[in-house]
Scaffold this motif. Structure first.
Motif, mmCIF file in Angstrom:
data_model
loop_
_atom_site.group_PDB
_atom_site.id
_atom_site.type_symbol
_atom_site.label_atom_id
_atom_site.label_comp_id
_atom_site.label_asym_id
_atom_site.label_seq_id
_atom_site.Cartn_x
_atom_site.Cartn_y
_atom_site.Cartn_z
ATOM 1 N N GLN A 121 36.762 38.810 33.278
ATOM 2 C CA GLN A 121 35.834 39.404 34.239
ATOM 3 C C GLN A 121 34.740 40.215 33.556
ATOM 4 O O GLN A 121 33.791 40.650 34.213
ATOM 5 C CB GLN A 121 36.597 40.315 35.205
ATOM 6 C CG GLN A 121 37.566 39.595 36.117
ATOM 7 C CD GLN A 121 38.215 40.523 37.121
ATOM 8 O OE1 GLN A 121 37.667 41.567 37.468
ATOM 9 N NE2 GLN A 121 39.399 40.149 37.590
ATOM 10 N N ARG A 162 40.592 42.430 31.960
ATOM 11 C CA ARG A 162 40.628 41.951 33.336
ATOM 12 C C ARG A 162 40.502 40.434 33.316
ATOM 13 O O ARG A 162 39.413 39.894 33.121
ATOM 14 C CB ARG A 162 39.499 42.581 34.165
ATOM 15 C CG ARG A 162 39.564 44.104 34.288
ATOM 16 C CD ARG A 162 40.764 44.561 35.093
ATOM 17 N NE ARG A 162 40.723 44.047 36.451
ATOM 18 C CZ ARG A 162 40.011 44.596 37.443
ATOM 19 N NH1 ARG A 162 39.271 45.685 37.220
ATOM 20 N NH2 ARG A 162 40.044 44.070 38.651
ATOM 21 N N HIS A 163 41.618 39.753 33.516
ATOM 22 C CA HIS A 163 41.621 38.306 33.486
ATOM 23 C C HIS A 163 40.920 37.739 34.714
ATOM 24 O O HIS A 163 40.957 38.330 35.792
ATOM 25 C CB HIS A 163 43.047 37.777 33.445
ATOM 26 C CG HIS A 163 43.798 38.177 32.214
ATOM 27 N ND1 HIS A 163 45.020 37.620 31.888
ATOM 28 C CD2 HIS A 163 43.520 39.066 31.232
ATOM 29 C CE1 HIS A 163 45.451 38.149 30.755
ATOM 30 N NE2 HIS A 163 44.565 39.039 30.347
ATOM 31 N N ASN A 210 42.882 32.364 29.326
ATOM 32 C CA ASN A 210 42.348 33.153 30.443
ATOM 33 C C ASN A 210 40.839 33.266 30.347
ATOM 34 O O ASN A 210 40.280 33.355 29.250
ATOM 35 C CB ASN A 210 42.920 34.579 30.417
ATOM 36 C CG ASN A 210 44.434 34.590 30.429
ATOM 37 O OD1 ASN A 210 45.054 34.051 31.335
ATOM 38 N ND2 ASN A 210 45.038 35.201 29.419
ATOM 39 N N GLU A 267 47.420 32.866 32.309
ATOM 40 C CA GLU A 267 47.759 34.155 32.924
ATOM 41 C C GLU A 267 46.669 34.571 33.898
ATOM 42 O O GLU A 267 46.388 35.751 34.078
ATOM 43 C CB GLU A 267 47.908 35.241 31.857
ATOM 44 C CG GLU A 267 49.022 35.032 30.871
ATOM 45 C CD GLU A 267 49.091 36.160 29.866
ATOM 46 O OE1 GLU A 267 50.190 36.601 29.539
ATOM 47 O OE2 GLU A 267 48.018 36.619 29.401
ATOM 48 N N THR A 268 46.050 33.609 34.504
ATOM 49 C CA THR A 268 44.960 33.878 35.435
ATOM 50 C C THR A 268 45.516 34.405 36.756
ATOM 51 O O THR A 268 46.685 34.179 37.087
ATOM 52 C CB THR A 268 44.168 32.583 35.680
ATOM 53 O OG1 THR A 268 45.083 31.529 36.003
ATOM 54 C CG2 THR A 268 43.388 32.186 34.436
ATOM 55 N N PRO A 269 44.712 35.144 37.528
ATOM 56 C CA PRO A 269 45.204 35.698 38.805
ATOM 57 C C PRO A 269 45.360 34.608 39.855
ATOM 58 O O PRO A 269 44.476 34.364 40.673
ATOM 59 C CB PRO A 269 44.116 36.714 39.186
ATOM 60 C CG PRO A 269 42.894 36.283 38.457
ATOM 61 C CD PRO A 269 43.354 35.611 37.203
ATOM 62 N N ASN A 270 46.493 33.930 39.829
ATOM 63 C CA ASN A 270 46.746 32.767 40.679
ATOM 64 C C ASN A 270 48.153 32.766 41.236
ATOM 65 O O ASN A 270 49.042 33.434 40.710
ATOM 66 C CB ASN A 270 46.583 31.475 39.855
ATOM 67 C CG ASN A 270 45.167 30.940 39.863
ATOM 68 O OD1 ASN A 270 44.542 30.822 40.909
ATOM 69 N ND2 ASN A 270 44.658 30.613 38.680
ATOM 70 N N GLN A 271 48.355 31.969 42.272
ATOM 71 C CA GLN A 271 49.666 31.554 42.731
ATOM 72 C C GLN A 271 49.866 30.120 42.223
ATOM 73 O O GLN A 271 48.973 29.536 41.587
ATOM 74 C CB GLN A 271 49.745 31.620 44.261
ATOM 75 C CG GLN A 271 49.482 33.001 44.840
ATOM 76 C CD GLN A 271 50.527 34.021 44.403
ATOM 77 O OE1 GLN A 271 51.709 33.707 44.293
ATOM 78 N NE2 GLN A 271 50.082 35.252 44.136
ATOM 79 N N ARG A 313 40.067 33.806 36.829
ATOM 80 C CA ARG A 313 40.433 32.394 36.926
ATOM 81 C C ARG A 313 39.493 31.575 36.039
ATOM 82 O O ARG A 313 38.362 31.973 35.770
ATOM 83 C CB ARG A 313 40.347 31.919 38.382
ATOM 84 C CG ARG A 313 41.353 32.576 39.309
ATOM 85 C CD ARG A 313 41.267 31.983 40.703
ATOM 86 N NE ARG A 313 42.170 32.654 41.634
ATOM 87 C CZ ARG A 313 41.829 33.694 42.386
ATOM 88 N NH1 ARG A 313 40.581 34.171 42.345
ATOM 89 N NH2 ARG A 313 42.708 34.260 43.190
#
Length: 277
Positions: A216, A225-226, A213, A256-260, A228
């Motif tokens: 931020q 806070r992960h 990850n 575990e990045t904030p992704n779809q 991308r």
């Protein structure tokens, strides 16, 4: 070969996760054992498990990582909460034996003003109650960022837990790049030194998986806070060095990045393109 995947939804079962992994060119994945903010777990579907194990062999999916729900706190001040963590994890480990030989990762917990030493004692006590000599699952302590009263903010705290676990061969560590960065370990400018310190304190043989990850937050922020890949303070170049490091490159990497899924597919492709053959 690079072993890389991401966190997938387990709501539709093992075969669905395996299918999603293949679709995004992943050969490993991580999933929650149950509702991450609750306690309920779906009943194990033996046909689904059988199908997944066959699919795993056919597609080359390797070791997978189960993640305990966030609601568990093995070192809570409240005895009821500690018992809840123990009972849930014991049930999770029994369920893990349907897919033998994989990893079960958990956040050590928060000592809630009791002090780290008390927290460490409670965590080790729980592990000594739930680990079984015949289990095939390796339980992983995750490195934490040090926010609030988290236990596991340093390599030394994780080592103290491991030293108190009787069935130590059933234990390992999952290193989260965002967490160690936020915890003050400079993996951007001093990756070799951080890994040397890990080896001296814990031992690299204990390192079983990586949460890959960006963050931020700046170094030592003690937050969690992960970001991308390439959009945070760690940066894509430093994370490429992580996946190519001789001490790490054979481990499974879980995004575990904030992704779809399309975002995960893009990040997986990026690391595969930059993996040194």
């Amino acid at each position: 070969m690079l072993k890389i995947g991401c966190h997938l939804s387990s709501s539709k079962g093992y075969r669905a996760m395996g299918k999603m992994a293949v679709e995004i060119n992943a050969n490993t994945f991580q999933f929650f054992t149950r509702n991450p903010r609750g306690a309920k777990a779906k009943a194990i579907n033996s046909e689904d498990v059988k199908g997944f194990l066959e699919q795993k062999e056919e597609t080359g999916i390797g070791v997978i990582v189960a993640h305990a729900p966030y609601t568990l706190n093995a070192c809570a001040a409240d005895e009821g909460l500690r018992n809840f963590a123990r009972e849930t994890m014991e049930d999770d480990l029994a369920r893990m034996e349907y897919t033998p030989g994989n990893f079960y990762n958990f956040h050590p917990g928060s000592h809630v003003k009791q002090g780290a030493e008390t927290g460490i004692m409670y965590i080790a006590e729980m592990l000594n109650k739930i680990l079984k000599p015949n289990q095939t699952t390796t339980v992983l302590l995750e490195t934490m960022s040090g926010k609030g009263s988290e236990v596991g903010r340093s390599f030394e705290e994780l080592r103290e837990i491991l030293d108190r676990v009787e069935l130590s061969d059933k234990m390992g560590v999952c290193l989260d790049t965002c967490h160690v960065w936020d915890g003050g370990y400079d993996i951007v400018n001093h990756l070799d030194e951080v890994l040397t310190e890990f080896d001296q304190v814990i031992g690299l043989k204990r390192l079983k998986a990586i949460h890959l990850n960006d963050s931020q937050n700046p170094l030592g922020a003690h937050k969690d806070r992960h970001a991308r890949i390439g959009e945070g303070h760690i940066g894509a170049e430093a994370l490429v060095r992580v996946v190519n490091h001789p001490a790490l490159r054979s481990l499974p990497f879980e995004l575990e990045t904030p992704n779809q899924l399309p975002g995960y597919a893009k990040e997986i492709a990026f690391f595969r393109e930059n993996y040194e053959k």
